[in-house]
Design an enzyme around this catalytic site. Structure first.
Site, short mmCIF file in Angstrom:
data_model
loop_
_atom_site.label_atom_id
_atom_site.label_comp_id
_atom_site.label_asym_id
_atom_site.label_seq_id
_atom_site.Cartn_x
_atom_site.Cartn_y
_atom_site.Cartn_z
N CYS A 101 0.83 -1.20 0.00
CA CYS A 101 0.00 0.00 0.00
C CYS A 101 0.87 1.25 0.00
O CYS A 101 1.85 1.34 0.75
CB CYS A 101 -0.92 0.00 1.22
SG CYS A 101 -1.89 1.49 1.42
N GLN A 139 -6.11 20.42 8.95
CA GLN A 139 -4.87 19.75 9.37
C GLN A 139 -5.17 18.27 9.58
O GLN A 139 -6.18 17.92 10.20
CB GLN A 139 -4.33 20.38 10.65
CG GLN A 139 -3.81 21.80 10.48
CD GLN A 139 -2.56 21.89 9.63
OE1 GLN A 139 -1.83 20.90 9.45
NE2 GLN A 139 -2.29 23.07 9.10
N GLU A 187 -7.39 34.96 2.64
CA GLU A 187 -7.54 33.66 1.99
C GLU A 187 -8.14 33.84 0.61
O GLU A 187 -9.06 34.63 0.42
CB GLU A 187 -8.43 32.75 2.84
CG GLU A 187 -8.86 31.45 2.20
CD GLU A 187 -7.69 30.58 1.76
OE1 GLU A 187 -7.76 30.05 0.64
OE2 GLU A 187 -6.73 30.44 2.54
N ASP A 241 1.11 30.40 6.14
CA ASP A 241 0.84 28.95 6.03
C ASP A 241 0.44 28.66 4.59
O ASP A 241 -0.71 28.34 4.30
CB ASP A 241 -0.26 28.54 7.01
CG ASP A 241 -0.52 27.03 6.98
OD1 ASP A 241 0.36 26.28 6.51
OD2 ASP A 241 -1.60 26.61 7.42
N CYS A 292 4.25 22.82 4.81
CA CYS A 292 4.09 21.38 4.56
C CYS A 292 5.12 20.89 3.54
O CYS A 292 5.01 19.78 3.04
CB CYS A 292 2.67 21.08 4.07
SG CYS A 292 2.21 21.92 2.54
#
Length: 404
Positions: A61, A243, A290, A336, A362
């Site tokens: 997997c 998250q 945003e 972020d 990330c």
């Protein structure tokens, strides 16, 4: 120059970025852990950091890459990924904080793939580097509430008896339960529609949406779906970013609060639903910028309903970053951005006099490039915290703190 074949046993020294173990000669060996011995014929002799993978589907997997690592060596891998990215750009933090690791069975969002031929159904993650679906019978990374939906969904699809069916399944754990979004399939006829609604009712879904290429359409939602962010219930649009684990979110939020403590005017850029905006709002007034309209509206509604000092702004920070004079109104900025980083916004930050920056990322590689630009413009990298949200994965996140 041709590579020479080792004639004696070698020991795995470290784990490279893509998950292979590396020997002193530079040989890369899959499915190894630091301290493992690799014989000349390729046999792996497990060392002290090699654990038995807990899932029957590993390594077939593609959902996990590092189940052979024990907790210590996985923590070392997560830390090294972040440290190496920084060092590659000539960066050295004043404080390298301990890595935070999400526990097993803690992922609250996942995208699975499903295919069916008649009553034969496969649901799961895809095998590494292929399009083949590994039919999931066990999962050690997803929250049990998400995994519990797999069996009923398999039975629902099998009952359709379609000659051929392929779809993606997006699962998210919300305040009201499991939000299930199916992309690439729509029911045909009344019987299939009733079966789909019965599936949602019987399994207590918070919401069921279907998307056949024109955007998600809600078919079941007994009450408005929300996620609670720092005590504020915020509307959760279908497919919205969250998250992946509560542990990871808590670590990133705690870092942001620590780094920006005492700030009274904060700009939260690429703010999403307001994960950090609501955490920082209180003593501070927060601008939450945003680009995604549905996320912006959800954040605005949450702030208005619960009277938090969060001022939501609909703004594409790639095309229209905050300019220098705007940035200079704030005593702290939180970034972020998506995996690509925030080059356009960082360029404007480099021209500003903002005294403190918290950068959540990330992607250590894109972060390091942006961080190098900030340091070149006069900021100091004070803190760096690695975060392993995706259990047993090569995907690594971080929180960082800059001062000027």
């Amino acid at each position: 120059m041709e590579k020479t074949t080792p004639t004696e046993s070698e020991t795995i020294l470290r784990i490279a970025a893509k998950g292979d173990g590396v020997t002193p000669s530079g040989r890369h060996v899959a499915l190894t852990a630091p301290g493992d011995a690799v014989t000349a014929d390729g046999t792996i002799v497990p060392g002290p950091h090699h654990q038995t993978p807990p899932c029957r589907h590993f390594p077939e997997c593609g959902g996990c890459q590092l189940q052979q690592l024990d907790e210590e060596s996985w923590s070392d891998f997560v830390t090294a990924r972040v440290a190496n990215a920084a060092e590659g750009q000539g960066l050295s933090p004043a404080i390298m904080e301990p890595a935070v690791l999400s526990p097993a069975r803690s992922r609250r969002r996942a995208t699975l793939h499903a295919e069916a031929k008649g009553r034969q159904v496969r649901i799961g993650f895809k095998a590494a580097r292929t399009h083949r679906i590994v039919d999931m019978k066990q999962c050690e990374v997803m929250e049990p509430a998400l995994f519990a939906i797999i069996g009923p969904l398999r039975r629902l699809i099998a009952g359709l008896g379609r000659k051929k069916l392929a779809c993606d399944v997006h699962l998210t754990l919300t305040d009201q339960g499991v939000d299930c979004g199916i992309e690439g399939w729509r029911p045909e006829g009344l019987a299939e529609t009733e079966g789909m609604i019965a599936f949602a009712q019987e399994n207590g879904l918070a919401r069921l949406t279907l998307d056949d290429g024109y955007g998600p359409e809600t078919h079941w939602e007994p009450e408005p779906v929300t996620v609670t962010l720092s005590g504020v219930p915020v509307a959760m649009p279908p497919g919205a970013f969250l998250q992946p684990t509560r542990t990871g979110e808590a670590a990133l939020v705690a870092s942001a609060r620590d780094y920006l403590a005492g700030a009274t005017r904060v700009a939260d850029l690429f703010s999403g639903l307001g994960t950090f905006a609501f955490a920082l709002a209180g003593d501070a007034k927060v601008l939450a910028a945003e680009a995604a309209r549905d996320l912006h509206l959800a954040c605005k509604q949450g702030a208005d309903l619960h009277r938090r000092p969060v001022f939501a702004q609909h703004r594409d920070l790639f095309r229209n970053p905050l300019m220098t004079d705007e940035l200079n109104r704030f005593d702290a900025v939180l970034l972020d951005p998506p995996r690509a980083g925030a080059r356009e916004q960082v360029e404007r930050l480099c021209e500003s006099q903002v005294p403190r920056i918290c950068y959540i990322s990330c992607n250590p590689s894109s972060w390091a490039k942006d961080a190098a630009a900030l340091v070149a413009a006069g900021w100091t990298l004070q803190n760096l915290r690695p975060v392993g949200q995706f259990r047993w994965s090569t995907h690594v996140e971080l929180a960082s703190y800059f001062t000027k």
